[in-house]
Write a protein that holds these residues in place. Structure first.
Motif, PDB file in Angstrom:
ATOM      1  N   GLU A 185       0.835  -1.209   0.000  1.00 18.44           N
ATOM      2  CA  GLU A 185       0.000   0.000   0.000  1.00 18.44           C
ATOM      3  C   GLU A 185       0.865   1.253   0.000  1.00 18.44           C
ATOM      4  N   LEU A 186       1.980   1.216   0.728  1.00 15.71           N
ATOM      5  CA  LEU A 186       2.863   2.379   0.788  1.00 15.71           C
ATOM      6  C   LEU A 186       3.583   2.630  -0.527  1.00 15.71           C
ATOM      7  N   PHE A 187       3.732   1.603  -1.350  1.00  8.16           N
ATOM      8  CA  PHE A 187       4.350   1.802  -2.666  1.00  8.16           C
ATOM      9  C   PHE A 187       3.543   2.768  -3.532  1.00  8.16           C
ATOM     10  N   HIS A 188       2.252   2.914  -3.254  1.00  5.89           N
ATOM     11  CA  HIS A 188       1.441   3.866  -4.017  1.00  5.89           C
ATOM     12  C   HIS A 188       1.874   5.301  -3.747  1.00  5.89           C
ATOM     13  N   THR A 189       2.544   5.533  -2.624  1.00 14.58           N
ATOM     14  CA  THR A 189       2.933   6.900  -2.249  1.00 14.58           C
ATOM     15  C   THR A 189       4.424   7.161  -2.430  1.00 14.58           C
ATOM     16  N   ALA A 190       5.216   6.129  -2.728  1.00 10.96           N
ATOM     17  CA  ALA A 190       6.676   6.239  -2.656  1.00 10.96           C
ATOM     18  C   ALA A 190       7.273   6.685  -3.987  1.00 10.96           C
ATOM     19  N   SER A 191       8.098   7.725  -3.925  1.00 11.21           N
ATOM     20  CA  SER A 191       8.840   8.159  -5.113  1.00 11.21           C
ATOM     21  C   SER A 191      10.277   7.663  -5.077  1.00 11.21           C
ATOM     22  N   ARG A 192      10.701   7.096  -3.954  1.00  5.82           N
ATOM     23  CA  ARG A 192      12.032   6.526  -3.808  1.00  5.82           C
ATOM     24  C   ARG A 192      11.911   5.153  -3.155  1.00  5.82           C
ATOM     25  N   PRO A 193      12.974   4.346  -3.202  1.00  5.17           N
ATOM     26  CA  PRO A 193      12.917   3.042  -2.530  1.00  5.17           C
ATOM     27  C   PRO A 193      12.662   3.206  -1.033  1.00  5.17           C
ATOM     28  N   LEU A 194      12.050   2.195  -0.430  1.00  2.64           N
ATOM     29  CA  LEU A 194      11.774   2.176   1.003  1.00  2.64           C
ATOM     30  C   LEU A 194      12.772   1.253   1.690  1.00  2.64           C
ATOM     31  N   CYS A 195      13.169   1.599   2.905  1.00  6.95           N
ATOM     32  CA  CYS A 195      14.138   0.752   3.607  1.00  6.95           C
ATOM     33  C   CYS A 195      13.984   0.919   5.113  1.00  6.95           C
ATOM     34  N   SER A 196      14.718   0.104   5.861  1.00 10.91           N
ATOM     35  CA  SER A 196      14.635   0.112   7.315  1.00 10.91           C
ATOM     36  C   SER A 196      15.574   1.124   7.949  1.00 10.91           C
ATOM     37  N   GLY A 197      16.299   1.904   7.151  1.00 12.34           N
ATOM     38  CA  GLY A 197      17.192   2.920   7.700  1.00 12.34           C
ATOM     39  C   GLY A 197      18.240   2.320   8.614  1.00 12.34           C
ATOM     40  N   PHE A 198      18.395   2.905   9.807  1.00 10.10           N
ATOM     41  CA  PHE A 198      19.370   2.416  10.786  1.00 10.10           C
ATOM     42  C   PHE A 198      18.719   1.543  11.848  1.00 10.10           C
ATOM     43  N   PHE A 199      17.435   1.253  11.696  1.00  9.07           N
ATOM     44  CA  PHE A 199      16.686   0.556  12.743  1.00  9.07           C
ATOM     45  C   PHE A 199      17.223  -0.849  12.986  1.00  9.07           C
ATOM     46  N   LEU A 200      17.607  -1.555  11.937  1.00 10.35           N
ATOM     47  CA  LEU A 200      18.108  -2.930  12.036  1.00 10.35           C
ATOM     48  C   LEU A 200      19.619  -2.965  11.860  1.00 10.35           C
ATOM     49  N   PRO A 201      20.285  -4.004  12.376  1.00 12.34           N
ATOM     50  CA  PRO A 201      21.730  -4.122  12.153  1.00 12.34           C
ATOM     51  C   PRO A 201      22.088  -4.207  10.677  1.00 12.34           C
ATOM     52  N   GLU A 202      21.240  -4.882   9.900  1.00 16.03           N
ATOM     53  CA  GLU A 202      21.433  -4.974   8.445  1.00 16.03           C
ATOM     54  C   GLU A 202      20.233  -4.324   7.773  1.00 16.03           C
ATOM     55  N   ARG A 203      20.491  -3.353   6.928  1.00 14.83           N
ATOM     56  CA  ARG A 203      19.406  -2.611   6.291  1.00 14.83           C
ATOM     57  C   ARG A 203      18.583  -3.519   5.383  1.00 14.83           C
ATOM     58  N   ARG A 204      17.269  -3.392   5.504  1.00 16.99           N
ATOM     59  CA  ARG A 204      16.360  -4.125   4.618  1.00 16.99           C
ATOM     60  C   ARG A 204      15.750  -3.142   3.628  1.00 16.99           C
ATOM     61  N   ILE A 205      15.830  -3.471   2.353  1.00 15.94           N
ATOM     62  CA  ILE A 205      15.258  -2.637   1.289  1.00 15.94           C
ATOM     63  C   ILE A 205      13.992  -3.304   0.782  1.00 15.94           C
ATOM     64  N   GLU A 206      12.931  -2.524   0.702  1.00 19.21           N
ATOM     65  CA  GLU A 206      11.653  -3.051   0.228  1.00 19.21           C
ATOM     66  C   GLU A 206      11.591  -2.964  -1.304  1.00 19.21           C
ATOM     67  N   GLU A 207      11.326  -4.093  -1.928  1.00 20.44           N
ATOM     68  CA  GLU A 207      11.249  -4.152  -3.386  1.00 20.44           C
ATOM     69  C   GLU A 207       9.794  -4.224  -3.832  1.00 20.44           C
ATOM     70  N   ARG A 208       9.444  -3.429  -4.812  1.00 11.79           N
ATOM     71  CA  ARG A 208       8.094  -3.528  -5.371  1.00 11.79           C
ATOM     72  C   ARG A 208       7.934  -4.844  -6.126  1.00 11.79           C
ATOM     73  N   PRO A 209       6.771  -5.482  -6.001  1.00 12.90           N
ATOM     74  CA  PRO A 209       6.519  -6.654  -6.852  1.00 12.90           C
ATOM     75  C   PRO A 209       6.641  -6.265  -8.322  1.00 12.90           C
ATOM     76  N   GLN A 210       7.121  -7.180  -9.130  1.00 14.45           N
ATOM     77  CA  GLN A 210       7.359  -6.863 -10.541  1.00 14.45           C
ATOM     78  C   GLN A 210       6.093  -6.431 -11.266  1.00 14.45           C
ATOM     79  N   ASP A 211       4.949  -6.967 -10.852  1.00 14.26           N
ATOM     80  CA  ASP A 211       3.701  -6.639 -11.533  1.00 14.26           C
ATOM     81  C   ASP A 211       2.963  -5.470 -10.869  1.00 14.26           C
ATOM     82  N   PHE A 212       3.633  -4.772  -9.926  1.00 11.29           N
ATOM     83  CA  PHE A 212       2.962  -3.687  -9.205  1.00 11.29           C
ATOM     84  C   PHE A 212       2.978  -2.399 -10.016  1.00 11.29           C
ATOM     85  N   THR A 213       1.823  -1.760 -10.119  1.00  9.95           N
ATOM     86  CA  THR A 213       1.705  -0.465 -10.783  1.00  9.95           C
ATOM     87  C   THR A 213       1.109   0.539  -9.809  1.00  9.95           C
ATOM     88  N   PRO A 214       1.873   1.559  -9.411  1.00  5.69           N
ATOM     89  CA  PRO A 214       1.315   2.555  -8.486  1.00  5.69           C
ATOM     90  C   PRO A 214       0.112   3.264  -9.104  1.00  5.69           C
TER      91      PRO A 214
END
Length: 412
Positions: A300-329
Motif C-alpha cells: 500500500e505504501l508503494f502507491h505513495t513512494a517516489s524513492r525506494p523504502l528501507c529500514s534505515g538504521f533501525f536494524l543491524p542490516e538494512r532491509r530494502i523493500e522491493e516492489r513486486p514486478q507486476d505492481f503499478t502505483p
C-alpha cells in the motif's frame, strides 16, 4: 495489551487539507507550523486565525496539536521567535517542538505552560544528552534516526519519566539529523532555517563513480552511473518501519512519527491509514481473519513512494523493500468534498480520471472497495456527463455507495 498502551500516532499537517486527512485517517496527534521558522518553508503552514481554527478543529476531533518552531535561528530572527512563542499559550497548542537551545531557553520564559518537545534536529543519541534536555525542561525527545532499535529501546527503558518519539516513515536527510549545508551552499537557501531546496534529490549529469573501501576490499559499497541524461546520485531511500510495528510497540515510545509536512493530503491520508491499521493490529489480542499482512501494508505504501523504502538504521542490516514486478502505483484521482444537489458527490480532481477505469475508494482501516467501471458516472464542472476529468478541476461523482463522506480520497 490495551489500546491505551499504544504509542500516539503523530502525523504531519502542512496545510488545512493535510490536517483534515490526518485526522480522518486515524492520527492521534498532528504537528504543524507557521509560514516561517518551522523548517518547512515549502508548505504554507498556519498563521493567525488559520492556526487558531486548526487547533480548535483538531481538539474538537480529539486530536492533539504540536507547534513546530524547530529552525536554528540567527540573532536577527529572535524577535520573530519571541513573538511566536508568546502567542502559543492562548492558542491552546499541546506542545512546542524546538531544537535550538536559545529557542528552548526563550520558551521557558515566554510560554512556560506549553509542553516542550525536542526536535530530531537536536540529534539526541545518548543518555547524557537525554539527562541534559530533561534538566532543561524538555518533556519529550524525538530520537535521532541514526539510532538502531536496541539503542532506542535502551534509552526508553532508562528514562521511564521521559517521553520519546520515533520516526517510522518518510524522507531521510542525507546529512546528520538534517544538519545539511548543501542547499545553503548551492542555492543560498539554508536548510536549518526551513528553506531547504532538497538538492540531494536533484538529478545531475557528468558523473560515473564507484567507491570501494581500501582495507576490507569487499567490493563497492557505492556505485553511481549516469543515466541517459541526468541521475539522482545523492538521494537517500525513504524510511519505512511498518513491518516492525510489534517491536516498536514493545519498545514503549510515547509516539510514532510520520514525516511529510510538504506532502499532499492524499499522501498523508494513505500513510496515516497504513500506520493506524498497523498499530491497531499490534494491539489486537487476535488479528481478524481478513487483516492485511505486513506485505500488504508495505505494498500500500508503494502507491505513495517516489524513492525506494528501507529500514534505515533501525536494524543491524538494512532491509530494502522491493516492489513486486507486476505492481503499478495508482495515483490519487480525487478527493470527496460534499454532496451535490442531485444525489452525487462533488470532487476535487488530482490526476486524470477516466470513467472507463476501475476506481478504488480509500476508506480508513485499509478498506479499499472497488468502484467498477460502469458502476459510476462522472460529471464535469459544466454539469455534463463526461468520460474524463482532468487534474485541477472539479466534478461530480455518481455511485451507489452509502459510506462516502467529505475528505475521503479515491485512486484510479
Amino acid at each position: 495489551m490495551t489500546e491505551r498502551s499504544l504509542p500516539e500516532l503523530l502525523a504531519p499537517a502542512g496545510g488545512r487539507e493535510q490536517l483534515e486527512a490526518a485526522i480522518l485517517y486515524g492520527a492521534d496527534a498532528v504537528y504543524l507550523g507557521g509560514s516561517l521558522l518551522s523548517l518547512r518553508a515549502k508548505c504554507r503552514g498556519f498563521d493567525g486565525k488559520e492556526l487558531e481554527d486548526a487547533v480548535r478543529f483538531a481538539h474538537d476531533s480529539g486530536v492533539r496539536v504540536y507547534y513546530c518552531l524547530n529552525a536554528l535561528p540567527f540573532d536577527e530572527h529572535l524577535p520573530l521567535v519571541e513573538e511566536q512563542l508568546e502567542s502559543l499559550p492562548a492558542l491552546g497548542v499541546d506542545g512546542l517542538i524546538a531544537a535550538d537551545p536559545g529557542v528552548i531557553r526563550l520558551s521557558r520564559r515566554l510560554c512556560p505552560s506549553v509542553e516542550l518537545h525536542l526536535s530530531t534536529q537536536a540529534h539526541s543519541v545518548n543518555s547524557a544528552a537525554v539527562e541534559f534536555w530533561q534538566e532543561s525542561g524538555v518533556r519529550r525527545i524525538n530520537l535521532a534516526r541514526e539510532l538502531g532499535r536496541e539503542a532506542m529501546a535502551g534509552l526508553i527503558r532508562r528514562f521511564p519519566s521521559m517521553d520519546f518519539e520515533v520516526f517510522v516513515h518518510g524522507a531521510m536527510c542525507l546529512s546528520l539529523s538534517g544538519h545539511c549545508l548543501i542547499s545553503a551552499w548551492a542555492n543560498r537557501r539554508p536548510a536549518n532555517l526551513g528553506l531547504c531546496t532538497q538538492p540531494c534529490r536533484f538529478e545531475y549529469r557528468g558523473l560515473t563513480l564507484t567507491v570501494e573501501e581500501a582495507v576490507r576490499h569487499d567490493g563497492p559499497f557505492l556505485s553511481v552511473t549516469q543515466g541517459e541524461d541526468f541521475s539522482a546520485i545523492w538521494a537517500p531511500m525513504d524510511l519505512c518501519l511498518v513491518r516492525w510495528m510489534d517491536d516498536l510497540v514493545r519498545m514503549g515510545p510515547a509516539a510514532l512519527k510520520l514525516e511529510g509536512r510538504t506532502k499532499s493530503g492524499g499522501y498523508v491520508a494513505q500513510v496515516t491509514d497504513v500506520y493506524r491499521t498497523a498499530l491497531n493490529l499490534a494491539a489486537a489480542r487476535q488479528k481478524p481473519l481478513n487483516a492485511p499482512s505486513a506485505d500488504d501494508l508495505v505494498e500500500e505504501l508503494f502507491h505513495t513512494a517516489s524513492r525506494p523504502l528501507c529500514s534505515g538504521f533501525f536494524l543491524p542490516e538494512r532491509r530494502i523493500e522491493e516492489r513486486p514486478q507486476d505492481f503499478t502505483p495508482r495515483p490519487v484521482a480525487a478527493r470527496l468534498m460534499e454532496p451535490s444537489e442531485n444525489g452525487g458527490w462533488r470532487v476535487q480532481v488530482r490526476s486524470v480520471w477516466n470513467s472507463g477505469d476501475d476506481a478504488e475508494l480509500l476508506l480508513p482501516g485499509m478498506k479499499r472497495p472497488c468502484l467498477k467501471a460502469g458502476s459510476y458516472t462522472l460529471e464535469n464542472h459544466r454539469g455534463e456527463i463526461t468520460e474524463r476529468l482532468n487534474p485541477g478541476t472539479e466534478g461530480v461523482l455518481y455511485c451507489e455507495r452509502e459510506d462516502l463522506r467529505p475528505g475521503l480520497y479515491l485512486r484510479a
